[in-house]
Write an enzyme that holds these catalytic residues in place. Structure first.
Site, PDB file in Angstrom:
ATOM      1  N   GLU A 170       0.797  -1.227   0.000  1.00  0.00           N
ATOM      2  CA  GLU A 170       0.000   0.000   0.000  1.00  0.00           C
ATOM      3  C   GLU A 170       0.832   1.281   0.000  1.00  0.00           C
ATOM      4  O   GLU A 170       0.992   1.952   1.008  1.00  0.00           O
ATOM      5  CB  GLU A 170      -0.961   0.014   1.196  1.00  0.00           C
ATOM      6  CG  GLU A 170      -1.923  -1.150   1.151  1.00  0.00           C
ATOM      7  CD  GLU A 170      -3.132  -0.955   2.031  1.00  0.00           C
ATOM      8  OE1 GLU A 170      -3.062  -0.136   2.950  1.00  0.00           O
ATOM      9  OE2 GLU A 170      -4.142  -1.616   1.781  1.00  0.00           O
ATOM     10  N   GLU A 359      -5.574  -8.365   0.024  1.00  0.00           N
ATOM     11  CA  GLU A 359      -6.348  -8.136   1.246  1.00  0.00           C
ATOM     12  C   GLU A 359      -7.792  -7.849   0.873  1.00  0.00           C
ATOM     13  O   GLU A 359      -8.065  -7.199  -0.135  1.00  0.00           O
ATOM     14  CB  GLU A 359      -5.853  -6.917   2.057  1.00  0.00           C
ATOM     15  CG  GLU A 359      -4.520  -7.095   2.705  1.00  0.00           C
ATOM     16  CD  GLU A 359      -4.070  -5.853   3.480  1.00  0.00           C
ATOM     17  OE1 GLU A 359      -4.924  -5.026   3.892  1.00  0.00           O
ATOM     18  OE2 GLU A 359      -2.853  -5.706   3.665  1.00  0.00           O
TER      19      GLU A 359
HETATM   20  C1  PNW Z   1      -4.868  -1.897   5.002  1.00  0.00           C
HETATM   21  N1  PNW Z   1      -8.271   3.361   3.383  1.00  0.00           N
HETATM   22  O1  PNW Z   1      -4.923  -0.547   5.357  1.00  0.00           O
HETATM   23  C2  PNW Z   1      -3.542  -2.428   5.530  1.00  0.00           C
HETATM   24  O2  PNW Z   1      -2.744  -3.044   4.547  1.00  0.00           O
HETATM   25  C3  PNW Z   1      -3.669  -3.299   6.728  1.00  0.00           C
HETATM   26  O3  PNW Z   1      -2.453  -3.327   7.443  1.00  0.00           O
HETATM   27  C4  PNW Z   1      -4.826  -2.821   7.554  1.00  0.00           C
HETATM   28  O4  PNW Z   1      -4.908  -3.451   8.805  1.00  0.00           O
HETATM   29  C5  PNW Z   1      -6.090  -3.080   6.740  1.00  0.00           C
HETATM   30  O5  PNW Z   1      -6.012  -2.506   5.447  1.00  0.00           O
HETATM   31  C6  PNW Z   1      -7.356  -2.567   7.410  1.00  0.00           C
HETATM   32  O6  PNW Z   1      -7.311  -1.183   7.549  1.00  0.00           O
HETATM   33  C7  PNW Z   1      -5.802   0.354   4.833  1.00  0.00           C
HETATM   34  O7  PNW Z   1      -8.376   4.455   4.031  1.00  0.00           O
HETATM   35  C8  PNW Z   1      -5.913   1.560   5.498  1.00  0.00           C
HETATM   36  O8  PNW Z   1      -8.971   3.195   2.338  1.00  0.00           O
HETATM   37  C9  PNW Z   1      -6.718   2.541   5.026  1.00  0.00           C
HETATM   38  C10 PNW Z   1      -7.451   2.346   3.853  1.00  0.00           C
HETATM   39  C11 PNW Z   1      -7.332   1.141   3.165  1.00  0.00           C
HETATM   40  C12 PNW Z   1      -6.517   0.148   3.670  1.00  0.00           C
END
Ligand code: PNW
Length: 453
Positions: A170, A359
Site C-alpha cells: 500500500e 487483502e
Molecule cells: C490496510 N483506506 O490498510 C492495511 O494493509 C492493513 O495493514 C490494515 O490493517 C487493513 O487494510 C485494514 O485497515 C488500509 O483508508 C488503510 O482506504 C486505510 C485504507 C485502506 C486500507
C-alpha cells in the site's frame, strides 16, 4: 454447467488460492526480542496522542512466540496460502549493515512450519514498519536503496522455499497517509513537493526491490507488490462509464501503480504538480517500471465514477453520502462491486500476467456471546457480497489466482489500536486465546466447497 438450479454458477477455479493475510507489526509483538531494531511504528505508537487509547504493538497477538499455534489456525481453516510480512528491523536492526541471524531464524521457522502444514507462503517485505535508524525515513532516497539491499538479502535466504514476494504494501498509506495527512507514522504534514518526493522514493524502493529480488532469487520466483490502488465502480455498466472508470484509475494512481505499470509519470500528473513534481534521477523510471509476475490489490472500498460528457476525457468521482453503508471503520464504505471492477480495470489497462487480491475484509463491532463465540453476521454478509463479485471476475476469465482475507485474527489496527478489529478469529488480548468467529466457520466452508452457496 454454468448457472441455473443445480448448476455451478458459484464455483471458483479448481486451483484458486484461498488464503489469509497479516502483517508483522500488527501481530508479532516481541518488539525487543532477539535483536529486533526499533521502527517508526514503535516510536509513533509510544508518542502520546497518536494511537487510540495509547495502544501499541509491543505485544499485539504475540505471534513472535505463538506462530506455531497460528499455523494451526490456518491449517484448520484449510487455506492454501498465507500472506505475512517480514519486520525489516528483525533482519537489519539498523535498516542496513550487519544482518541479525536470530531475526532471520524466526521467519525460517515460520516458513518451514507453513510448508510442513501444506500452506504456500507469500512474503511481503515492507508493510510499514520502517527501521527507525534510517535517517529521514521515506524522505531520504537512501531508504529506497537500503530497501533494495534488504529485499535482495531476503530473496537470497528464503527463495529456496518462498516463491511469491511482494515488495511493498500500500504505497498510498506509507507515503500520503504518513507524510501528507499524517495519521500514520511518522505523522508528518509536508508540503506537496516533499510529499511527491516521498512517493517517488516509495515506488523507487519497489522497483529497485524487484531488481534486487530477481538478482538474488532462485529461478521461478514470482515478484509483485500489494497495492491499494484507488479503484472505482462505473455508474452504469455501459461503455462510456466503463471508459471513465479506466481513465479515473489511470489518473488517480499516476504517482503509484500507473508509474509502476507504465514506467513513467503520465503527463497530466506532471502538469498538475508543476514545480512540485518529483525529482527523478537517470534509471529511476526504468527500475520503477520493472516487469512484474503479478499485481496484487488490497480491495476494501471504492467510489462510483460517471463519465462527464461536458469535457473530453472527463469523469466525476461521486462522493459517498452520510447514509451510505459502512463497516466499523469510518472509511470502510461497503461497495462489493469494486471487487470485480477493480480487478477488471487493472486487467484492461495493463494486462498484468496474474492478479491477486492481497487483502479484503472488514472491521465489525461484534460482541462476544455468552458461549464465548463471536457471531459476526455483518462480516459474513460483507464477505459474501464481495466474493460474489470476485467469482464473477474468475468466471469471466480474469487471471485472478488467489484471495487473502484480512485478517487471520484480530490485531493492532494502526492508529486505531485495538478499537477496530478485522479478524475472523477473535483474540482475547488478556490471555492471547484465539477463537474462530462465525466468519471463520463460513470461510472454512467456502474453501472446502470452493464455491459460494
Ligand atoms: C490496510 N483506506 O490498510 C492495511 O494493509 C492493513 O495493514 C490494515 O490493517 C487493513 O487494510 C485494514 O485497515 C488500509 O483508508 C488503510 O482506504 C486505510 C485504507 C485502506 C486500507
Amino acid at each position: 454447467p454454468a448457472g441455473g438450479i443445480g448448476g455451478d454458477a458459484g464455483a471458483f477455479p479448481a486451483d484458486f488460492q484461498w488464503g489469509c493475510a497479516t502483517a508483522a507489526y500488527q501481530i508479532e509483538g516481541g518488539v525487543k526480542e532477539d535483536g529486533r531494531g526499533a521502527t517508526n511504528w514503535d516510536v509513533f505508537s509510544h508518542t502520546p496522542g497518536k494511537v487510540a487509547r495509547g495502544d501499541t504493538g509491543d505485544v499485539a497477538c504475540d505471534s513472535y512466540h505463538r506462530y506455531a499455534e497460528d499455523i494451526g489456525l490456518l491449517k484448520a481453516l484449510g487455506v492454501k496460502a498465507y500472506r505475512f510480512s517480514v519486520a525489516w528491523s528483525r533482519i537489519f536492526p539498523e535498516g542496513k549493515g550487519k544482518p541479525n541471524a536470530k531475526g532471520l531464524d524466526y521467519y525460517n521457522r515460520l516458513i518451514d512450519g507453513l510448508l510442513a502444514a501444506g500452506i504456500t507462503p507469500h512474503m511481503t517485505l515492507f508493510h510499514w514498519d520502517l527501521p527507525a535508524a534510517l535517517p529521514g525515513g521515506w524522505q531520504n532516497r537512501d531508504t529506497a536503496l537500503a530497501f533494495a539491499d534488504y529485499a535482495g538479502f531476503m530473496a537470497g535466504k528464503v527463495s529456496d522455499r518462498v516463491k511469491h514476494f511482494m515488495t511493498v504494501n500500500e504505497l498510498r498509506c506509507f507515503t500520503d497517509l504518513s507524510y501528507m495527512t499524517g495519521g500514520k507514522a511518522p505523522g508528518l504534514k509536508l508540503p506537496m513537493g516533499e510529499v511527491n518526493q516521498v512517493r517517488h522514493h516509495g515506488v523507487l524502493a519497489h522497483g529497485l526491490g524487484v531488481q534486487a529480488i530477481r538478482a538474488h532469487a532462485r529461478p521461478g520466483t514470482q515478484v509483485g507488490l500489494a497495492d491499494n490502488a484507488t479503484i472505482f465502480v462505473p455508474a452504469l455498466e455501459t461503455p462510456e462509464h466503463i471508459d471513465a472508470v479506466k481513465r479515473a484509475v489511470r489518473e488517480e494512481n499516476a504517482m503509484f501503480l500507473t508509474a509502476i505499470m507504465e514506467g513513467r509519470y503520465i503527463d497530466s500528473y506532471l502538469a498538475a504538480q508543476g514545480k512540485d513534481a518529483p525529482k527523478v534521477q537517470a534509471g529511476d523510471m526504468a527500475a520503477i517500471g520493472s516487469p512484474l509476475d503479478f499485481v496484487s490489490v488490497n480491495i476494501y472500498t471504492g467510489n462510483t465514477v460517471r463519465a462527464d460528457v461536458t469535457k473530453p476525457g472527463g469523469y466525476e468521482i461521486l462522493p459517498h453520502l452520510p447514509q451510505s453503508p459502512r463497516m466499523a471503520s469510518p472509511w470502510l464504505y461497503v461497495t462489493p462491486e469494486v471487487m470485480y471492477w477493480g480487478l477488471r480495470t487493472i486487467h484492461e489497462l495493463w494486462q498484468p500476467k496474474a492478479l491477486y487480491v492481497s487483502e479484503n475484509g472488514c472491521s465489525a463491532d461484534d460482541p462476544v456471546a455468552a458461549d464465548g463465540k463471536v457471531y459476526d453476521a455483518d462480516r459474513v454478509m460483507y464477505l459474501r457480497n464481495y466474493l460474489t463479485h470476485l467469482q464473477r471476475a474468475t468466471r469471466e476469465g480474469l487471471p485472478v489466482k488467489g484471495y487473502f482475507l484480512w485478517s487471520l485474527m484480530d490485531n493492532f489496527e494502526w492508529e486505531d489500536g485495538y478499537t477496530k478489529l478485522f479478524g475472523i478469529h477473535h483474540v482475547d488480548f488478556a490471555t492471547q486465546k484465539r477463537t474462530p468467529k462465525m466468519s471463520a466457520d463460513w470461510y472454512r466452508e467456502l474453501i472446502r466447497t470452493n464455491r459460494l452457496v
